[in-house]
Design an enzyme around this catalytic site. Structure first.
Site, PDB file in Angstrom:
ATOM      1  N   LYS A   1      49.664 -10.026   8.159  1.00 30.09           N
ATOM      2  CA  LYS A   1      50.823 -10.883   8.444  1.00 30.09           C
ATOM      3  C   LYS A   1      52.079 -10.043   8.668  1.00 30.09           C
ATOM      4  O   LYS A   1      52.805 -10.253   9.632  1.00 30.09           O
ATOM      5  CB  LYS A   1      51.011 -11.863   7.280  1.00 30.09           C
ATOM      6  CG  LYS A   1      52.165 -12.830   7.480  1.00 30.09           C
ATOM      7  CD  LYS A   1      51.937 -14.149   6.766  1.00 30.09           C
ATOM      8  CE  LYS A   1      52.223 -14.066   5.277  1.00 30.09           C
ATOM      9  NZ  LYS A   1      53.665 -14.062   4.980  1.00 30.09           N
TER      10      LYS A   1
ATOM     11  N   ARG B   1      56.029  -7.989  12.793  1.00 30.34           N
ATOM     12  CA  ARG B   1      56.763  -6.833  13.340  1.00 30.34           C
ATOM     13  C   ARG B   1      56.337  -6.536  14.776  1.00 30.34           C
ATOM     14  O   ARG B   1      57.158  -6.193  15.616  1.00 30.34           O
ATOM     15  CB  ARG B   1      56.548  -5.612  12.440  1.00 30.34           C
ATOM     16  CG  ARG B   1      57.340  -5.721  11.120  1.00 30.34           C
ATOM     17  CD  ARG B   1      56.750  -4.831  10.054  1.00 30.34           C
ATOM     18  NE  ARG B   1      57.551  -4.735   8.847  1.00 30.34           N
ATOM     19  CZ  ARG B   1      57.536  -5.619   7.848  1.00 30.34           C
ATOM     20  NH1 ARG B   1      56.761  -6.696   7.915  1.00 30.34           N
ATOM     21  NH2 ARG B   1      58.297  -5.443   6.780  1.00 30.34           N
TER      22      ARG B   1
ATOM     23  N   ASP C   1      52.566  -9.684  -3.497  1.00 33.65           N
ATOM     24  CA  ASP C   1      51.907 -10.860  -2.913  1.00 33.65           C
ATOM     25  C   ASP C   1      50.530 -11.107  -3.527  1.00 33.65           C
ATOM     26  O   ASP C   1      49.934 -12.166  -3.320  1.00 33.65           O
ATOM     27  CB  ASP C   1      51.759 -10.687  -1.394  1.00 33.65           C
ATOM     28  CG  ASP C   1      53.116 -10.663  -0.701  1.00 33.65           C
ATOM     29  OD1 ASP C   1      54.088 -11.198  -1.268  1.00 33.65           O
ATOM     30  OD2 ASP C   1      53.203 -10.099   0.402  1.00 33.65           O
TER      31      ASP C   1
ATOM     32  N   GLN D   1      61.688  -6.388   3.409  1.00 31.67           N
ATOM     33  CA  GLN D   1      62.324  -7.294   4.370  1.00 31.67           C
ATOM     34  C   GLN D   1      63.776  -6.896   4.591  1.00 31.67           C
ATOM     35  O   GLN D   1      64.261  -6.868   5.726  1.00 31.67           O
ATOM     36  CB  GLN D   1      62.238  -8.732   3.862  1.00 31.67           C
ATOM     37  CG  GLN D   1      60.800  -9.251   3.821  1.00 31.67           C
ATOM     38  CD  GLN D   1      60.700 -10.656   3.269  1.00 31.67           C
ATOM     39  OE1 GLN D   1      61.675 -11.226   2.771  1.00 31.67           O
ATOM     40  NE2 GLN D   1      59.512 -11.232   3.342  1.00 31.67           N
TER      41      GLN D   1
ATOM     42  N   ARG E   1      49.602 -19.000  -1.258  1.00 31.27           N
ATOM     43  CA  ARG E   1      48.915 -18.110  -2.206  1.00 31.27           C
ATOM     44  C   ARG E   1      48.567 -18.814  -3.512  1.00 31.27           C
ATOM     45  O   ARG E   1      47.624 -18.410  -4.195  1.00 31.27           O
ATOM     46  CB  ARG E   1      49.743 -16.831  -2.430  1.00 31.27           C
ATOM     47  CG  ARG E   1      49.894 -16.055  -1.125  1.00 31.27           C
ATOM     48  CD  ARG E   1      50.137 -14.582  -1.285  1.00 31.27           C
ATOM     49  NE  ARG E   1      49.873 -13.917  -0.029  1.00 31.27           N
ATOM     50  CZ  ARG E   1      50.789 -13.506   0.861  1.00 31.27           C
ATOM     51  NH1 ARG E   1      52.073 -13.662   0.604  1.00 31.27           N
ATOM     52  NH2 ARG E   1      50.425 -12.922   1.969  1.00 31.27           N
TER      53      ARG E   1
HETATM   54  C1  S3P Z   1      57.088  -8.511   3.258  1.00 30.38           C
HETATM   55  C2  S3P Z   1      57.706  -7.968   2.172  1.00 30.38           C
HETATM   56  C3  S3P Z   1      57.616  -8.517   0.816  1.00 30.38           C
HETATM   57  C4  S3P Z   1      56.448  -9.491   0.686  1.00 30.38           C
HETATM   58  C5  S3P Z   1      56.396 -10.450   1.834  1.00 30.38           C
HETATM   59  C6  S3P Z   1      56.222  -9.706   3.145  1.00 30.38           C
HETATM   60  C7  S3P Z   1      57.268  -7.896   4.576  1.00 30.38           C
HETATM   61  O1  S3P Z   1      58.805  -9.206   0.513  1.00 30.38           O
HETATM   62  O2  S3P Z   1      56.508 -10.181  -0.530  1.00 30.38           O
HETATM   63  O3  S3P Z   1      55.328 -11.364   1.684  1.00 30.38           O
HETATM   64  O4  S3P Z   1      56.490  -8.179   5.500  1.00 30.38           O
HETATM   65  O5  S3P Z   1      58.199  -7.092   4.723  1.00 30.38           O
HETATM   66  P1  S3P Z   1      60.144  -8.411   0.030  1.00 30.38           P
HETATM   67  O6  S3P Z   1      60.396  -7.369   1.010  1.00 30.38           O
HETATM   68  O7  S3P Z   1      61.213  -9.455   0.018  1.00 30.38           O
HETATM   69  O8  S3P Z   1      59.841  -7.894  -1.310  1.00 30.38           O
END
Ligand code: S3P
Length: 428
Positions: A21, A26, A314, A168, A387
Site C-alpha cells: 500500500k 508513492r 501497522d 508520512q 486492520r
Molecule cells: C505510512 C506510514 C505510517 C503507517 C501508515 C503508512 C506510509 O504512518 O502507519 O499506515 O505509507 O508512509 P506514520 O508515518 O504516520 O507513522
C-alpha cells in the site's frame, strides 16, 4: 456487513499477497509529478490506493490498465492541473498527507477531504512543517483537521525538525521541498520506512541521506524510470503469518513481499514470541523483497517499546491477536500513535479482546495482554478499520464459538482479497 467466521480450522498458505500500500501510493503520486510515462506493476487495487489513483486523474494524469487489474500505465500531465472539485482522499491517511506536501508548492488551489474517519485525524503534523517552508494551508481547528485548503504559495528551502517519527510527515516535506527554492534539510529524524527516499532516487532525484538527517534541493525534475515494480505488502502478509501462528501445525509462506528495514519489526517479534521464521531475500533495490516462511509453535508473550514501534505500527493489531493466545504477558508501550489511526486502535483492540473473552488492559500509549490458551469468541465491531476487521478474523481460529465481524467490508480498504485467501487457507 456482518461476516461470520467459524471456530478453529487448519492454516496453510503458500503464495503471494497484493501489492504494498505504501509503495503503491508513492508510485502513483511520483509518476503523476514526473516527466514520462510509468508502467506500474503489482500495484495494490484497494479502496485506499484507488482513491490515490482518482486524485492523480483529477490532477491530470491519464491512466491505462494493461494486464489485469494490477498493471497500469500512468501518463502524467505536462503540468499538474488545478482540480475542479474537492480531492476525496476517502480513508487514506498516507494519501492526504503526501498529497498536501506534493501540492504545497505546486501553485495550485486545492481542497482535500475524506471520509468521517479521515476527517477526525490530525493534520497539523504536516501543515506545521510545510508552513515553515512557506506553504499556505488552511483547515478546520486552525489547520489540524480536514477539509484542508492548499493555497498557491512560493516555498523556500529551510531546516525542518520533525516532531514525530512519521514516514508520512517526512514524505510530505520531501515532496514539498522539490518545489522549494534552495535546499531543505530534515533534522532529528528517527528511523521510519524510507520508501519515498528510495523512490525519489528511482525517479532521478538527488537525495542526501545521513543517519538522522536528509538534504534535498528544490527545482529538481522527476523523470520516470519507465517501470516501477511494487512488492507484495508485508502488512498484508502479517495477517496470514499471524493466522498460521495461531493454529497447531499452521504454516505460511508468503512470496515476493517488501522487506524494507523500516517495516520488518513484526518478523523480529514473531521470533521473540518463539516462532521459526525464515527469510529469503531476492532483491535489494529499489526495495528489498523476498519470501517469508513461518511455522507455528508455542507462543510466548513479549515486550515491545517505543523504539521498535515505527517498524511494526501497522502490525500491532495482528500482534495483539497473537498476544491474546500467547503464554504470559505481552506489553506494548510508546504506541500512542495507534490512537489516531483509522480508528483509536487501542480502544478498538480492547473491545475486540473483550468481545472474544480475552484479557486486555488499555494503556495511554499501548496495551498489556494476558494470553489465554483458548478464547470464547463473539461479535467484534471493526469500527470501519481494515486492520481491526482482519485481526478479528484470524482470532476465530482460536475460539470455541467463532467470530462474527460487524463491518467486515472495511478489509477492502487495504486488502479486498483477504477473506477469500483466509477461507482457502483455513479449509473452511
Ligand atoms: C505510512 C506510514 C505510517 C503507517 C501508515 C503508512 C506510509 O504512518 O502507519 O499506515 O505509507 O508512509 P506514520 O508515518 O504516520 O507513522
Amino acid at each position: 456487513m456482518r461476516r461470520f467466521l467459524e471456530p478453529g480450522g487448519s492454516f496453510r498458505f503458500d503464495g503471494t499477497v497484493p501489492g504494498d500500500k505504501s509503495v503503491t501510493h508513492r508510485a502513483y503520486l511520483l509518476a503523476t509529478r514526473a516527466i514520462g510515462e510509468t508502467t506500474i506493476t503489482g500495484a495494490l487495487r484497494s479502496r485506499d490506493t484507488d482513491a490515490t489513483l482518482g486524485v492523480c486523474q483529477a490532477l491530470g494524469a491519464d491512466v491505462r490498465h494493461v494486464q489485469g487489474r494490477d498493471t497500469l500505465v500512468l501518463r502524467p500531465p505536462a503540468r499538474l492541473q488545478e482540480p475542479s472539485g474537492i480531492l476525496d482522499c476517502e480513508n487514506a491517511g498516507t494519501l492526504v498527507r503526501l498529497l498536501t506536501g506534493l501540492l504545497a508548492g505546486s501553485g495550485l488551489f486545492a481542497v482535500l477531504s475524506g471520509d468521517a474517519s479521515l476527517r477526525g485525524r490530525p493534520m497539523r503534523r504536516v501543515v506545521q512543517p510545510l508552513g515553515l517552508l512557506g506553504a499556505r494551508i488552511e483547515g478546520r481547528h486552525g489547520g489540524d483537521v480536514l477539509p484542508l485548503a492548499v493555497l498557491p504559495a512560493s516555498l523556500v528551502g529551510r531546516e525542518v525538525s520533525l516532531p514525530l517519527p512519521s514516514a508520512q510527515v517526512k514524505s510530505a516535506v520531501l515532496l514539498a521541498a522539490l518545489d522549494a527554492k534552495g535546499e531543505t534539510v530534515l533534522r532529528d529524524l528517527r528511523p521510519t520506512r524510507d520508501h519515498t527516499e528510495r523512490m525519489l532516487r528511482q525517479f532521478g532525484a538527488e537525495v542526501e541521506i545521513r543517519e538522522d538527517s536528509i538534504r534535498i534541493h528544490g527545482g529538481q525534475e522527476l523523470r520516470s524510470p519507465g517501470q516501477v515494480l511494487v512488492p507484495g505488502d508485508i502488512s498484508h502478509a502479517a495477517f496470514l503469518l499471524a493466522a498460521a501462528a495461531l493454529v497447531q501445525g499452521g504454516e505460511a509462506t508468503v512470496r515476493g513481499i517488501g522487506l524494507n528495514p523500516g517495516r520488518t519489526g513484526m518478523l523480529d517479534v514473531l521470533r521473540r514470541m518463539g516462532l521459526q521464521v525464515e527469510i529469503e531475500l531476492e532483491d535489494e533495490a529499489p526495495e528489498p523483497r523476498g519470501d517469508v516462511r513461518l511455522q507455528a509453535g508455542r507462543l510466548t508473550g513479549v515486550e515491545i517499546d517505543g523504539d521498535e514501534v515505527p517498524s511494526l505500527i501497522d502490525e500491532l493489531p495482528a500482534i495483539a491477536a497473537l498476544a491474546l493466545c500467547a503464554e504470559g504477558v505481552t506489553t506494548v508501550r510508546g504506541a500512542a500513535e495507534l490512537r489516531v489511526k483509522e480508528s483509536d486502535r487501542i480502544a478498538a483492540l480492547r473491545r475486540m479482546a473483550e468481545a472474544v473473552g480475552g484479557a486486555f488492559e488499555e494503556l495511554e500509549d499501548g496495551f498489556r495482554i494476558q494470553g489465554r490458551e483458548m478464547l470464547e469468541g463473539g461479535v467484534v465491531e471493526s469500527h470501519g478499520d481494515h486492520r481491526i476487521a482482519m485481526a478479528a478474523a484470524i482470532l476465530s481460529l482460536r475460539t470455541r464459538q467463532g467470530v462474527a465481524i460487524e463491518g467486515a467490508e472495511a478489509a477492502a480498504v487495504s486488502f479486498p482479497e483477504f477473506f477469500d485467501l483466509f477461507a482457502a487457507a483455513t479449509g473452511h
